[in-house]
Design a protein around this motif. Structure first.
Motif, short mmCIF file in Angstrom:
data_model
loop_
_atom_site.label_atom_id
_atom_site.label_comp_id
_atom_site.label_asym_id
_atom_site.label_seq_id
_atom_site.Cartn_x
_atom_site.Cartn_y
_atom_site.Cartn_z
N GLY A 75 0.81 -1.20 0.00
CA GLY A 75 0.00 0.00 0.00
C GLY A 75 0.84 1.25 0.00
N ALA A 76 1.96 1.21 0.74
CA ALA A 76 2.85 2.38 0.79
C ALA A 76 3.46 2.68 -0.57
N GLU A 77 3.65 1.64 -1.38
CA GLU A 77 4.23 1.85 -2.71
C GLU A 77 3.21 2.39 -3.71
N ILE A 78 1.94 2.02 -3.56
CA ILE A 78 0.92 2.49 -4.50
C ILE A 78 0.34 3.84 -4.09
N ALA A 79 0.48 4.22 -2.83
CA ALA A 79 -0.09 5.48 -2.35
C ALA A 79 0.41 6.71 -3.12
N PRO A 80 1.72 6.82 -3.46
CA PRO A 80 2.16 7.99 -4.23
C PRO A 80 1.46 8.11 -5.59
N HIS A 81 1.16 6.97 -6.21
CA HIS A 81 0.41 6.99 -7.47
C HIS A 81 -0.94 7.67 -7.27
N LEU A 82 -1.61 7.32 -6.18
CA LEU A 82 -2.91 7.92 -5.89
C LEU A 82 -2.76 9.40 -5.57
N SER A 83 -1.74 9.74 -4.82
CA SER A 83 -1.52 11.16 -4.46
C SER A 83 -1.28 12.01 -5.70
N ARG A 84 -0.59 11.45 -6.69
CA ARG A 84 -0.36 12.21 -7.93
C ARG A 84 -1.66 12.45 -8.70
N HIS A 85 -2.66 11.65 -8.42
CA HIS A 85 -3.98 11.85 -9.01
C HIS A 85 -4.87 12.73 -8.13
N GLY A 86 -4.30 13.28 -7.07
CA GLY A 86 -5.07 14.16 -6.21
C GLY A 86 -5.94 13.45 -5.19
N VAL A 87 -5.62 12.19 -4.92
CA VAL A 87 -6.41 11.40 -3.97
C VAL A 87 -5.84 11.56 -2.57
N ARG A 88 -6.70 11.84 -1.61
CA ARG A 88 -6.30 11.93 -0.20
C ARG A 88 -6.37 10.53 0.40
N VAL A 89 -5.23 9.92 0.60
CA VAL A 89 -5.18 8.50 0.92
C VAL A 89 -4.44 8.23 2.22
N SER A 90 -4.96 7.28 2.99
CA SER A 90 -4.27 6.75 4.17
C SER A 90 -4.01 5.27 3.93
N VAL A 91 -2.83 4.82 4.31
CA VAL A 91 -2.46 3.41 4.12
C VAL A 91 -2.62 2.68 5.44
N LEU A 92 -3.39 1.61 5.42
CA LEU A 92 -3.66 0.83 6.63
C LEU A 92 -3.35 -0.64 6.40
N ASN A 93 -2.74 -1.26 7.39
CA ASN A 93 -2.56 -2.71 7.41
C ASN A 93 -3.37 -3.26 8.57
N LEU A 94 -4.35 -4.08 8.27
CA LEU A 94 -5.24 -4.60 9.30
C LEU A 94 -5.12 -6.12 9.39
N PRO A 95 -5.04 -6.66 10.59
CA PRO A 95 -5.01 -8.13 10.72
C PRO A 95 -6.37 -8.70 10.38
N ALA A 96 -6.37 -9.84 9.71
CA ALA A 96 -7.62 -10.50 9.34
C ALA A 96 -8.35 -10.99 10.59
N ILE A 97 -9.63 -10.65 10.69
CA ILE A 97 -10.44 -11.10 11.82
C ILE A 97 -10.76 -12.58 11.64
N ASN A 98 -10.20 -13.41 12.49
CA ASN A 98 -10.39 -14.86 12.38
C ASN A 98 -10.02 -15.38 11.00
N GLY A 99 -9.00 -14.76 10.39
CA GLY A 99 -8.56 -15.18 9.07
C GLY A 99 -9.51 -14.84 7.95
N ASP A 100 -10.49 -13.98 8.19
CA ASP A 100 -11.56 -13.69 7.23
C ASP A 100 -11.38 -12.27 6.67
N VAL A 101 -10.92 -12.18 5.42
CA VAL A 101 -10.68 -10.88 4.79
C VAL A 101 -11.98 -10.12 4.60
N ALA A 102 -13.01 -10.80 4.12
CA ALA A 102 -14.28 -10.12 3.86
C ALA A 102 -14.87 -9.53 5.14
N GLU A 103 -14.82 -10.29 6.22
CA GLU A 103 -15.38 -9.79 7.48
C GLU A 103 -14.56 -8.60 7.99
#
Length: 280
Positions: free
Chosen positions: A204-232
């Motif tokens: 996410g940290a590597e793709i964030a500058p691409h978004l910033s160059r497009h004028g996107v206000r972006v925060s990069v977050l790494n979240l642990p999977a809840i019970n191994g469930d990405v969708a949840e």
């Protein structure tokens, strides 16, 4: 003003189920008002076909009557859409074809290719007709899709959650959603850890500058999977942050694998608290 969104397809199917929730029409018209886009509403009724050659005249009459009823319901939907669009000053084209299942899927998919994006109602049941439509448009149209859950009738894009795993499909969804991301007050670029190895993917940290160059206000977050469930984990984060949309690439794992074993796309198609923007 949203850029590069000039034509929106709203797809509806009429199967005669009075309890079926319909939010895509209101949401799609709301989106068209925000973008100034031309909107096409296709409300297709499912044509019932008797395949056995030896059927009674009574059965034929019942099927013909049901087809007339479904056709009338579909035409009522497009009349409502036409009136709502006119009241909002929107350019609107409407269609109400009555088609057998295979032709219905083909019609929607072909029409979606000539629009910037398609808006469809969510369908939690994996084997339902509307789920087949969602998957066909997603996989075969080459265009992004917004799946609208019940009760979400007004478009909003103040805060958007982008699911990022560094895959090609995630990158495509990210770029397809740029018209929304540019206008958003806050974009959370979320990577879910603990479910699969992301060390060889663009972070996410590597793709964030691409978004910033497009004028996107972006925060990069790494979240642990809840019970191994990405969708949840994505559902939970969207709910806690009062997000208006989740953006993700669909079927990073094969569709067959997800059908058999489950997966993030299937889980979010079954249940998502906010509109789901998907690219394939």
């Amino acid at each position: 003003m949203f850029q590069n969104i000039h034509s929106i397809l709203i797809g509806l199917t009429e199967e005669g189920d009075n309890e079926e929730s319909v939010s895509a029409l209101a949401y799609g018209l709301s989106l068209a008002r925000e973008t100034g886009a031309h909107v096409t509403v296709q409300a297709a009724s499912l044509k019932l076909v008797l395949t056995h050659a030896f059927v009674s005249s009574v059965a034929k009459g019942l099927v013909a009557a049901e087809n007339r009823r479904l056709d009338a319901l579909a035409n009522a939907v497009v009349d409502t859409a036409r009136q709502s669009a006119a009241a909002s000053g929107l350019a609107c084209t409407t269609q109400a074809p009555q088609l057998a299942y295979a032709d219905l899927i083909r019609s929607f998919t072909t029409l979606a290719r000539s629009h910037d994006l398609t808006v469809l109602d969510a369908e939690p049941v994996a084997l339902a007709i509307d789920r087949g439509l969602i998957e066909a448009v997603l996989i075969d149209s080459g265009r992004p899709l917004i799946v609208v859950p019940p009760g979400r009738e007004t478009f909003a894009a103040r805060r958007i959650v982008v699911a990022w795993d560094g895959s090609a499909k995630a990158a495509r969804a990210l770029n397809d959603a740029l018209p929304f991301l540019r206008e958003c007050e806050q974009v959370d670029l979320v990577s879910i850890t603990g479910e699969k190895d992301l060390t060889h993917m663009a972070s996410g940290a590597e793709i964030a500058p691409h978004l910033s160059r497009h004028g996107v206000r972006v925060s990069v977050l790494n979240l642990p999977a809840i019970n191994g469930d990405v969708a949840e984990t994505l559902r939970n984060h969207a709910t806690l942050t009062h997000a208006d949309m989740i953006v993700m690439g669909a079927y990073v794992h094969s569709r067959l694998r997800q059908m058999v074993l489950g997966g993030t796309t299937q889980s979010l198609l079954k249940s998502c608290p906010v509109p789901l923007f998907l690219s394939y």
